[in-house]
Design a protein around this motif. Sequence first.
Motif, short mmCIF file in Angstrom:
data_model
loop_
_atom_site.label_atom_id
_atom_site.label_comp_id
_atom_site.label_asym_id
_atom_site.label_seq_id
_atom_site.Cartn_x
_atom_site.Cartn_y
_atom_site.Cartn_z
N ASN A 122 0.84 -1.19 0.00
CA ASN A 122 0.00 0.00 0.00
C ASN A 122 0.88 1.25 0.00
O ASN A 122 1.85 1.30 0.74
CB ASN A 122 -0.90 -0.03 1.24
CG ASN A 122 -2.00 0.98 1.18
OD1 ASN A 122 -2.38 1.42 0.11
ND2 ASN A 122 -2.52 1.34 2.33
N PRO A 123 0.66 2.24 -0.84
CA PRO A 123 -0.51 2.44 -1.69
C PRO A 123 -0.34 1.96 -3.13
O PRO A 123 -1.21 2.21 -3.96
CB PRO A 123 -0.67 3.96 -1.67
CG PRO A 123 0.72 4.47 -1.62
CD PRO A 123 1.47 3.46 -0.75
N ARG A 124 0.74 1.28 -3.45
CA ARG A 124 0.98 0.84 -4.84
C ARG A 124 -0.02 -0.25 -5.22
O ARG A 124 -0.22 -1.20 -4.46
CB ARG A 124 2.41 0.33 -4.98
CG ARG A 124 2.82 0.16 -6.43
CD ARG A 124 4.26 -0.28 -6.57
NE ARG A 124 4.38 -1.62 -6.03
CZ ARG A 124 5.35 -2.03 -5.23
NH1 ARG A 124 6.30 -1.21 -4.88
NH2 ARG A 124 5.38 -3.26 -4.79
N SER A 125 -0.58 -0.17 -6.40
CA SER A 125 -1.66 -1.06 -6.83
C SER A 125 -1.18 -2.22 -7.70
O SER A 125 -1.98 -2.83 -8.40
CB SER A 125 -2.70 -0.25 -7.62
OG SER A 125 -2.12 0.25 -8.82
N PHE A 126 0.10 -2.55 -7.65
CA PHE A 126 0.63 -3.58 -8.53
C PHE A 126 1.88 -4.25 -7.95
O PHE A 126 2.59 -3.67 -7.15
CB PHE A 126 0.95 -2.99 -9.91
CG PHE A 126 1.87 -1.81 -9.84
CD1 PHE A 126 3.25 -1.96 -9.86
CD2 PHE A 126 1.35 -0.53 -9.72
CE1 PHE A 126 4.09 -0.86 -9.77
CE2 PHE A 126 2.18 0.58 -9.65
CZ PHE A 126 3.56 0.41 -9.66
N HIS A 127 2.10 -5.49 -8.41
CA HIS A 127 3.35 -6.21 -8.17
C HIS A 127 4.25 -5.91 -9.37
O HIS A 127 3.77 -5.58 -10.45
CB HIS A 127 3.12 -7.73 -8.16
CG HIS A 127 2.06 -8.22 -7.24
ND1 HIS A 127 2.17 -8.16 -5.88
CD2 HIS A 127 0.86 -8.81 -7.50
CE1 HIS A 127 1.10 -8.70 -5.33
NE2 HIS A 127 0.27 -9.08 -6.29
N SER A 128 5.56 -6.04 -9.21
CA SER A 128 6.44 -5.87 -10.37
C SER A 128 7.58 -6.89 -10.31
O SER A 128 7.93 -7.39 -9.24
CB SER A 128 7.01 -4.45 -10.44
OG SER A 128 7.94 -4.22 -9.42
N ALA A 129 8.11 -7.19 -11.48
CA ALA A 129 9.23 -8.12 -11.59
C ALA A 129 10.10 -7.71 -12.77
O ALA A 129 9.61 -7.14 -13.75
CB ALA A 129 8.72 -9.55 -11.79
N ASP A 130 11.39 -7.99 -12.65
CA ASP A 130 12.33 -7.79 -13.76
C ASP A 130 12.73 -9.16 -14.27
O ASP A 130 13.21 -10.00 -13.49
CB ASP A 130 13.58 -7.04 -13.30
CG ASP A 130 13.31 -5.60 -12.92
OD1 ASP A 130 12.17 -5.13 -13.10
OD2 ASP A 130 14.24 -4.94 -12.43
#
Length: 152
Positions: free
Chosen positions: A49-57
């Motif tokens: 929170n507050p980011r609405s996404f997962h991320s990956a490289d």
Amino acid sequence: MRLPKEAIGFRDRGDEPFPEVSGADFRSACHVAARAVRGRVVEFDPAQNPRSFHSADIVTADGIHVVVCLVHVPWVIFCGQKPPEYGGTVGFRSPPPWADAFTYSGFRLLQLEELAMPWDRVDSTALTAAACRQIQYWRPENLAEALLNWWD
């Protein structure tokens, strides 16, 4: 494009919590996709929170691919870089051919045309009142700005 009510990630007080795309499921799909092209996942950042996404490289023979997945909808987006905190440009990219591995894992790949769709052309009628208030306050220009948000 019609958005499901949980796409932006805001619900009204008293509503049941939205389903979540687990970080583990997204990470697993990233590994499956990477293995398909002899690549590897070098970084994984679960949503907080507050980011609405997962991320990956994901590193492949043709470079680094930044992949993000919405927290409440199993939609995957390819970017030129991790979306910066509180907006900015990320250089969205078309999914590479090997990204079909995500669809086999139950994810939907969003295309550049969809991400660039002006907000006033998006069907947001299913969004919650809370999500609509956030949209009205933050005024995203396009679908991507609304989906990849750091709003609190």
